[in-house]
Design a protein around this motif. Sequence first.
Motif, PDB file in Angstrom:
ATOM      1  N   TYR A   3       7.638 -11.646   5.199  1.00 22.40           N
ATOM      2  CA  TYR A   3       7.930 -10.638   4.767  1.00 22.40           C
ATOM      3  C   TYR A   3       8.692  -9.478   5.700  1.00 22.40           C
ATOM      4  O   TYR A   3       8.552  -9.749   7.096  1.00 22.40           O
ATOM      5  CB  TYR A   3       6.888  -9.797   4.004  1.00 22.40           C
ATOM      6  N   SER A   4       9.884  -8.673   5.300  1.00 17.93           N
ATOM      7  CA  SER A   4      10.460  -7.842   5.981  1.00 17.93           C
ATOM      8  C   SER A   4      10.063  -6.327   5.711  1.00 17.93           C
ATOM      9  O   SER A   4       9.783  -6.162   4.172  1.00 17.93           O
ATOM     10  CB  SER A   4      11.880  -8.030   6.154  1.00 17.93           C
ATOM     11  N   ILE A   5      10.238  -5.232   6.528  1.00 17.18           N
ATOM     12  CA  ILE A   5       9.667  -3.752   6.386  1.00 17.18           C
ATOM     13  C   ILE A   5      11.049  -3.003   6.665  1.00 17.18           C
ATOM     14  O   ILE A   5      11.364  -3.410   7.986  1.00 17.18           O
ATOM     15  CB  ILE A   5       8.507  -3.682   6.793  1.00 17.18           C
ATOM     16  N   THR A   6      11.708  -2.508   5.654  1.00 17.99           N
ATOM     17  CA  THR A   6      12.981  -1.703   5.945  1.00 17.99           C
ATOM     18  C   THR A   6      12.653  -0.397   5.686  1.00 17.99           C
ATOM     19  O   THR A   6      12.421   0.294   4.607  1.00 17.99           O
ATOM     20  CB  THR A   6      14.189  -2.138   5.129  1.00 17.99           C
ATOM     21  N   VAL A  60       6.394  -4.422  -4.846  1.00 20.16           N
ATOM     22  CA  VAL A  60       6.134  -3.003  -5.723  1.00 20.16           C
ATOM     23  C   VAL A  60       4.849  -2.383  -5.107  1.00 20.16           C
ATOM     24  O   VAL A  60       4.073  -3.213  -4.390  1.00 20.16           O
ATOM     25  CB  VAL A  60       6.176  -3.400  -7.247  1.00 20.16           C
ATOM     26  N   GLU A  61       4.861  -1.049  -5.258  1.00 18.46           N
ATOM     27  CA  GLU A  61       4.027  -0.415  -4.605  1.00 18.46           C
ATOM     28  C   GLU A  61       2.580  -0.211  -5.351  1.00 18.46           C
ATOM     29  O   GLU A  61       2.887   0.066  -6.701  1.00 18.46           O
ATOM     30  CB  GLU A  61       4.360   1.130  -4.353  1.00 18.46           C
ATOM     31  N   ASP A  62       1.461  -0.503  -5.181  1.00 18.25           N
ATOM     32  CA  ASP A  62       0.251  -0.117  -5.640  1.00 18.25           C
ATOM     33  C   ASP A  62      -0.199   1.386  -5.220  1.00 18.25           C
ATOM     34  O   ASP A  62      -0.904   1.459  -4.320  1.00 18.25           O
ATOM     35  CB  ASP A  62      -0.757  -1.095  -5.632  1.00 18.25           C
ATOM     36  N   THR A  63       0.131   2.090  -6.302  1.00 17.35           N
ATOM     37  CA  THR A  63      -0.233   3.709  -5.808  1.00 17.35           C
ATOM     38  C   THR A  63      -1.584   3.843  -5.831  1.00 17.35           C
ATOM     39  O   THR A  63      -2.002   4.893  -5.380  1.00 17.35           O
ATOM     40  CB  THR A  63       0.319   4.383  -6.678  1.00 17.35           C
ATOM     41  N   LEU A 100       0.185  -5.668   1.218  1.00 21.06           N
ATOM     42  CA  LEU A 100       0.856  -5.544   2.645  1.00 21.06           C
ATOM     43  C   LEU A 100       0.686  -4.002   2.995  1.00 21.06           C
ATOM     44  O   LEU A 100       1.023  -3.141   2.210  1.00 21.06           O
ATOM     45  CB  LEU A 100       2.186  -5.852   2.449  1.00 21.06           C
ATOM     46  N   ASP A 101       0.203  -3.871   4.134  1.00 19.47           N
ATOM     47  CA  ASP A 101      -0.027  -2.423   4.535  1.00 19.47           C
ATOM     48  C   ASP A 101       0.263  -2.464   5.974  1.00 19.47           C
ATOM     49  O   ASP A 101       0.350  -3.313   6.740  1.00 19.47           O
ATOM     50  CB  ASP A 101      -1.560  -2.054   4.341  1.00 19.47           C
ATOM     51  N   ALA A 132       0.698  -1.196  -0.235  1.00 19.16           N
ATOM     52  CA  ALA A 132       0.041   0.079   0.152  1.00 19.16           C
ATOM     53  C   ALA A 132       0.840   1.324   0.090  1.00 19.16           C
ATOM     54  O   ALA A 132       1.976   1.284   0.271  1.00 19.16           O
ATOM     55  CB  ALA A 132      -1.070   0.097   1.119  1.00 19.16           C
ATOM     56  N   PRO A 133       0.281   2.455  -0.406  1.00 17.50           N
ATOM     57  CA  PRO A 133       1.026   3.553  -0.539  1.00 17.50           C
ATOM     58  C   PRO A 133       1.804   3.931   0.943  1.00 17.50           C
ATOM     59  O   PRO A 133       2.813   4.738   0.847  1.00 17.50           O
ATOM     60  CB  PRO A 133       0.149   4.786  -0.939  1.00 17.50           C
ATOM     61  N   THR A 134       1.088   3.528   1.968  1.00 12.02           N
ATOM     62  CA  THR A 134       1.664   3.926   3.404  1.00 12.02           C
ATOM     63  C   THR A 134       2.920   3.421   3.518  1.00 12.02           C
ATOM     64  O   THR A 134       3.773   3.779   4.353  1.00 12.02           O
ATOM     65  CB  THR A 134       0.821   3.309   4.198  1.00 12.02           C
ATOM     66  N   LEU A 135       3.284   2.204   2.787  1.00 13.18           N
ATOM     67  CA  LEU A 135       4.693   1.748   2.944  1.00 13.18           C
ATOM     68  C   LEU A 135       5.658   2.190   1.547  1.00 13.18           C
ATOM     69  O   LEU A 135       6.657   1.538   1.292  1.00 13.18           O
ATOM     70  CB  LEU A 135       4.638  -0.039   2.845  1.00 13.18           C
ATOM     71  N   GLY A 136       5.202   3.191   0.960  1.00 15.46           N
ATOM     72  CA  GLY A 136       5.941   3.692  -0.399  1.00 15.46           C
ATOM     73  C   GLY A 136       7.305   3.832  -0.324  1.00 15.46           C
ATOM     74  O   GLY A 136       7.919   3.892  -1.157  1.00 15.46           O
ATOM     75  N   ASP A 137       7.484   4.466   0.896  1.00 14.90           N
ATOM     76  CA  ASP A 137       9.149   4.841   1.384  1.00 14.90           C
ATOM     77  C   ASP A 137      10.007   3.811   1.873  1.00 14.90           C
ATOM     78  O   ASP A 137      11.306   3.856   2.238  1.00 14.90           O
ATOM     79  CB  ASP A 137       9.047   6.124   2.180  1.00 14.90           C
TER      80      ASP A 137
END
Length: 369
Positions: free
Chosen positions: A295-298, A250-253, A344-345, A187-192
Amino acid sequence: MRMKKLLILASIALMAIACNKTYQVVPDGADATPIGFSTWAEQLTKARVQGSSTFAAGDDFAVYGYKETTSPAAKVTVFDGVTVSTTDGTSWDYENHRFWDTNYDAYTFFAVSPAASAGTVDAQTGEITSAATTFAGNDNDILVADKKTVLKTATPEPFGDGTVKFGVVPLVFNHVASLVDFKVKKAPTLGDATVSVSAFELVNIENAGVLTVSDAYTDTHPVVSWSSTGTGSYLPANGVEAVTLPVEVVEDTAFNPASPATPAASAFLVNNLVVKPQTFGATGQTASQQLTITYSITDAGGSVVEHTSTLYLADFDTVDNDVQTDGKVASWDPGKHYTFYITLDANVIMFSASITDWTDVSGYHYLIN
């Protein structure tokens, strides 16, 4: 943490092309044209791989069928498991050619591809019972043809179904397995943030069974059912096009939980998995079909957080939003291509701070004389 699962269902196309053959040897009392076969396919520019709808060199099918008269009513088997093969994907041939018999009113044909998967077939009803089949994920793409009846006419005119008298028999094959894709997006909330999937597995999946085709053939279409003789698991490497982990997400904008839209960018976790059709077990049952994803979030500062989630396939629905109350997927059906999306959000846990001010109270007094 919110995870959204979306199911998109699409039909697999049937197959299409025709070929003609000319033969020189004609038995006494037979029509000059032998019984030949063609198939329908989408295109002729690529080799057929499992799950595709295009025949290629080396493909074959087993053909069954009979000729009959209406008065008196009589049936005579003509083909009983004869292998018809192609060396180029377009033209088909078999040994010991049969020739059209003009003393009969009609011919009816059935077929299964590949020929080795036919099992037991009744040449006069089209009933099929396959041997026990185990699905590895990248093979066992079984095809069953529509029932094809060719009628004799008094004059050499095209038949009512568009075929030419005593020409090739066009067989239309149908996928009787299911084809499945799994995709992941963020999700865009994880765009960065950098999001990566390190593990993915489908578990409790029926991966073995016996194919049965009844003699009903609804509007010439085969009526298919599968029994279950075993369960197993699948990994990203088991698809026709193997996926290697880790996969960067990849991001789903366009994703907006409050305003669903068609899924845009996504990455494959499983690409073209050929599976046995099956009905999904209920959510919460340990034996029901499930997937596990790690999954991992960095974040931008290099901080890494890892998550593992287990999802029931029966929970996937048809709308890409933040609830799971829309039309649920209940099964994988024969001849259908399913795409499952996992979104993933996450929202970073942030803090703010303030100090509660002193609270004034009434004054207290003491008089010393």
